[in-house]
Design a protein around this motif. Structure first.
Motif, short mmCIF file in Angstrom:
data_model
loop_
_atom_site.label_atom_id
_atom_site.label_comp_id
_atom_site.label_asym_id
_atom_site.label_seq_id
_atom_site.Cartn_x
_atom_site.Cartn_y
_atom_site.Cartn_z
N LEU A 93 0.83 -1.21 0.00
CA LEU A 93 0.00 0.00 0.00
C LEU A 93 0.87 1.26 0.00
N PRO A 94 0.64 2.14 -0.96
CA PRO A 94 1.28 3.45 -0.89
C PRO A 94 0.38 4.42 -0.11
N ASP A 95 0.80 5.63 0.05
CA ASP A 95 -0.04 6.64 0.70
C ASP A 95 -1.18 7.01 -0.24
N LEU A 96 -2.39 6.93 0.26
CA LEU A 96 -3.58 7.18 -0.57
C LEU A 96 -4.29 8.47 -0.22
N SER A 97 -3.74 9.21 0.71
CA SER A 97 -4.42 10.42 1.20
C SER A 97 -4.47 11.52 0.15
N ILE A 98 -3.68 11.35 -0.96
CA ILE A 98 -3.70 12.38 -2.01
C ILE A 98 -5.01 12.39 -2.78
N PHE A 99 -5.78 11.28 -2.71
CA PHE A 99 -7.07 11.22 -3.40
C PHE A 99 -8.12 11.86 -2.48
N SER A 100 -8.24 13.13 -2.61
CA SER A 100 -9.01 13.91 -1.64
C SER A 100 -10.51 13.70 -1.73
N SER A 101 -11.00 13.15 -2.85
CA SER A 101 -12.44 12.96 -3.02
C SER A 101 -12.85 11.49 -2.98
N LEU A 102 -11.88 10.59 -2.86
CA LEU A 102 -12.18 9.16 -2.96
C LEU A 102 -13.07 8.68 -1.81
#
Length: 733
Positions: free
Chosen positions: A139-148
């Protein structure tokens, strides 16, 4: 244009639509066709917002040159055969809100996929479904997908250690990563600021642990929690006390070895329509009772170590599984006041219940599945069980039940499975089992004390797939009408399995629900459990270890679907049916320890899937058919057939007969006065006596002289007596 038979390449279809329609087309749905090829460039469709290409035959890698329309919001290309990864151009689709590429063969590493989607799409993407591919990596960091809001990654090959400093998207509502190979530890840090999380599914990641601070209060309220086969224990997770909205919770096989706190049971008891699975842990203690009659959907509590009485509040369940625990009292649960209108499935098997089965079954009108097997119940089968008119499966196996099968069970005409084996039941097998219970598919009566003959009405069971009356005292002949076992005359495959179901009609839930059927059977020398579609394939007749006599009925040759036939340890006579080779589905055939005569039928060589054969301890003769797998079996499968010859036996054949004179094996009658054992003991006694006397004379000289002196004197005396008698006779004459 969905669900048609379009079978062109996608590139051809795109070309045919590339006229003026490319400027106006906003939605294109061509799912569920036979479109092939791969995904080609779509950027010419300047107005396209929705494209559905799912359930087709697209294949190969998506070219890097493929671009999406600038206004595209939803792309569905799931259930195809696409390979490789996701082109970087997908990340430049700034309007893309939903991307579904599930059920393909994508194999790119997940961090690379996320990198390719991290263009302007990371601000718009709300739903990402990549489930059931072969995606690997961690798993990479997924927090960049602000609307997911929804992320589905289940059924992939995600692996590696989860980094300690990554976070999930703050707007995430549904996260499904079950059935991967993730490892490491998830902490409260990973879930910080996830106040909208509603569904969390991490099941089947056996190396993944969850370790939260002792007094951690999650920012979310879950309605669904799946942590099956994760590392959650050994202490019962305290943070669950804060979750008051869940409808479905699965923390089975999670390594928890603790007493379940009272707050957890209270949270369950005072809510409705909960589905809970806490099985396969080491949970223990007594479950408290609560004064509530709320309806619960499904409660699975075993295997664990719960003990004491079963609390009555659990009667409100629709499906209740308390199996493989240490419960010891069922009376308060079964015989509490009031009719139970909701309980359809009840499994109390493998506990410590004893004494008589409570006779309170008239309370449970809708009950469809009942399993009380593997306990210590004794006495009669309760008469009130006959009031369970909707019952489809009744399992009472391995108890200490006695007396006859109650007449009232003839009312349970919907029974599909009746398993009362391994008890001490006695009497005749009632004729109404065949005439009234004509839905039966699985009938297990083995290891009891039943006697008498098989009733002819047993042949009314046209759907029967498993008939077991082994290890009883049954006698008489095998009925010829077994040809009426229609289900056994047909070959089936796992594709034919349709499951077993029943209708639930409760306020708040209704419809058709399926249940599992299982049977514990002796298979190739050991007890094995068969379930559902595998059980469907196992069409079996077991009449072994009884007193059946007469010939094997020729009608058995018509049961083409038969997989297992065990007639061993009886008094069967005559020949093996000559066309037994018609049973080409047979995997198990045991005719040992009977009085069968004649040769082994040549047709037996036609059964190429035969995995176990035993014809030993009979009176078979002639040559074992050669050039087949019959020679691959151990010689013990043919032993004690004195006139049988040929490989794998050491005895050679000449013109199809044993090389030496046949030895006639006479039946032994235990009531004869002069038996073989008598003559053997007489011979041994004679040898011992003879050498005991004459051996001593030969060894001891003084004894030898005395003996011969005795013989000499004795012969002289005989001679004198004879001479006197002769003289007197002549004198009288």
């Amino acid at each position: 244009m969905s669900a048609n038979n379009l079978n062109k390449e996608l590139s051809v279809i795109i070309h045919q639509l590339s006229g003026c329609a490319r400027f106006s087309l906003q939605e294109l749905n061509i799912e569920a066709n036979q479109i092939n090829g791969t995904l080609s460039d779509l950027s010419i469709f300047s107005a396209l917002k929705t494209l559905d290409l799912s359930i087709n035959q697209l294949n190969g890698k998506i070219p890097e040159s493929t671009k999406l329309p600038s206004l595209l919001e939803s792309l569905s290309i799931g259930s195809n055969s696409l390979e490789g990864g996701i082109p970087k151009s997908f990340g430049d689709a700034c309007a893309l809100r939903s991307l579904d590429m599930s059920y393909n063969s994508l194999s790119e590493e997940f961090p690379m996929i996320i990198h390719h989607l991290s263009g302007c799409a990371r601000y718009s993407l709300e739903q990402l479904s990549l489930s059931m591919n072969q995606i690997n990596g961690t798993l990479p960091d997924l927090s960049i997908f602000s609307s997911l809001r929804e992320l589905y990654l289940y059924g992939n090959k995600l692996n590696g250690e989860i980094p300690k400093d990554i976070k999930f998207p703050p707007q995430l509502e549904q996260l499904d990563m079950q059935s991967n190979s993730l490892k490491g530890v998830l902490t409260d840090y990973h879930f910080a600021n996830m106040s909208k999380l509603d569904i969390l599914e991490l099941s089947e990641n056996s190396l993944l642990a969850l370790a939260f601070s002792q007094n951690w209060v999650p920012p979310f309220q879950l309605s669904y929690l799946g942590l099956r086969s994760c590392k959650l224990g050994p202490v019962f997770p305290k943070w669950l006390e804060t979750q008051n909205q869940f409808r479905d919770i699965d923390i089975s096989n999670a390594g928890i070895a603790d007493m379940v706190p009272k707050w957890f049971w209270a949270n369950l008891a005072f809510r409705e329509f909960i589905s809970m699975n806490i099985s396969y842990n080491n949970l223990h203690g007594i479950i408290p009772n609560f004064p509530t009659k709320n309806i619960q959907y499904s409660l699975i509590l075993g295997p664990n170590q719960f003990d004491g009485p079963v609390p009555p509040f659990l009667r409100g369940s629709v499906f209740l599984d308390l199996s493989k625990n240490q419960f010891s009292d069922s009376l308060s649960f079964l015989c509490a006041n009031g009719t139970v209108e909701t309980l359809y499935e009840l499994d109390l098997s493998n506990n410590h219940f004893s004494g008589k089965i409570p006779d309170c079954w008239s309370h449970f009108k809708p009950l469809t599945y009942l399993d009380l097997s593997h306990n210590n119940f004794s006495g009669r089968i309760p008469t009130s069980m006959g009031s369970l008119l909707h019952l489809q499966a009744l399992l009472l196996r391995n108890n200490n039940l006695t007396d006859e099968i109650p007449f009232s069970l003839r009312n349970c005409t919907n029974l599909v499975m009746l398993d009362i084996s391994e008890n001490r039941l006695s009497g005749l097998i009632p004729a109404w089992i065949g005439s009234e219970l004509q839905e039966l598919q699985f009938l297990s009566l083995g290891r009891n004390n039943f006697h008498g003959s098989l009733p002819l009405q047993i042949c009314y069971l046209s759907d029967i797939q498993l008939l077991d009356v082994s290890l009883n005292s049954m006698s008489g002949q095998i009925p010829k009408c077994i040809k009426n076992f229609t289900s056994m005359t047909q070959k089936t495959s796992s594709r034919d399995y349709q499951g077993h179901s029943y209708l639930v009609n409760i306020i708040g839930m209704s419809g058709s629900y399926t249940y599992d059927l299982n049977a514990l059977l002796m298979w190739k020398g050991s007890e094995q459990m068969f379930k559902n579609n595998v059980l469907l394939l196992l069409k079996s007749i077991d009449l072994s270890s009884n007193h059946f006599s007469g010939e094997i009925p020729l009608e058995i040759e018509n049961l083409f679907g038969l997989v297992s036939l065990n007639l061993s340890r009886n008094h069967l006579t005559g020949k093996i049916p000559s066309n037994i080779g018609k049973l080409t589905s047979l995997d198990f055939l045991d005719l040992s320890r009977n009085h069968l005569v004649g040769s082994i039928p040549l047709s037996l060589t036609q059964i190429d899937r035969l995995g176990m054969l035993d014809l030993s301890h009979n009176n078979l003769s002639g040559e074992i058919p050669t050039g087949t797998q019959l020679q691959s079996f151990n010689a013990s499968c043919y032993e004690d057939n004195l006139d049988l010859c040929g490989p794998p036996l050491e005895k050679l054949c000449i013109d199809g007969k044993p090389a030496q004179e046949p030895i006639v094996k006479l039946p032994e009658d235990e009531n004869l006065l002069f038996t073989r054992e008598f003559y053997m003991s007489m011979a041994i006694g004679f040898v011992i006596s003879f050498w005991g006397v004459f051996g001593s004379i030969l060894i001891n000289r003084s004894w030898r002289h005395a003996y011969f002196k005795f013989i000499s004197n004795f012969s002289d005396a005989i001679y004198v007596m004879a001479a006197v008698k002769v003289f007197k006779w002549h004198h009288r004459g």
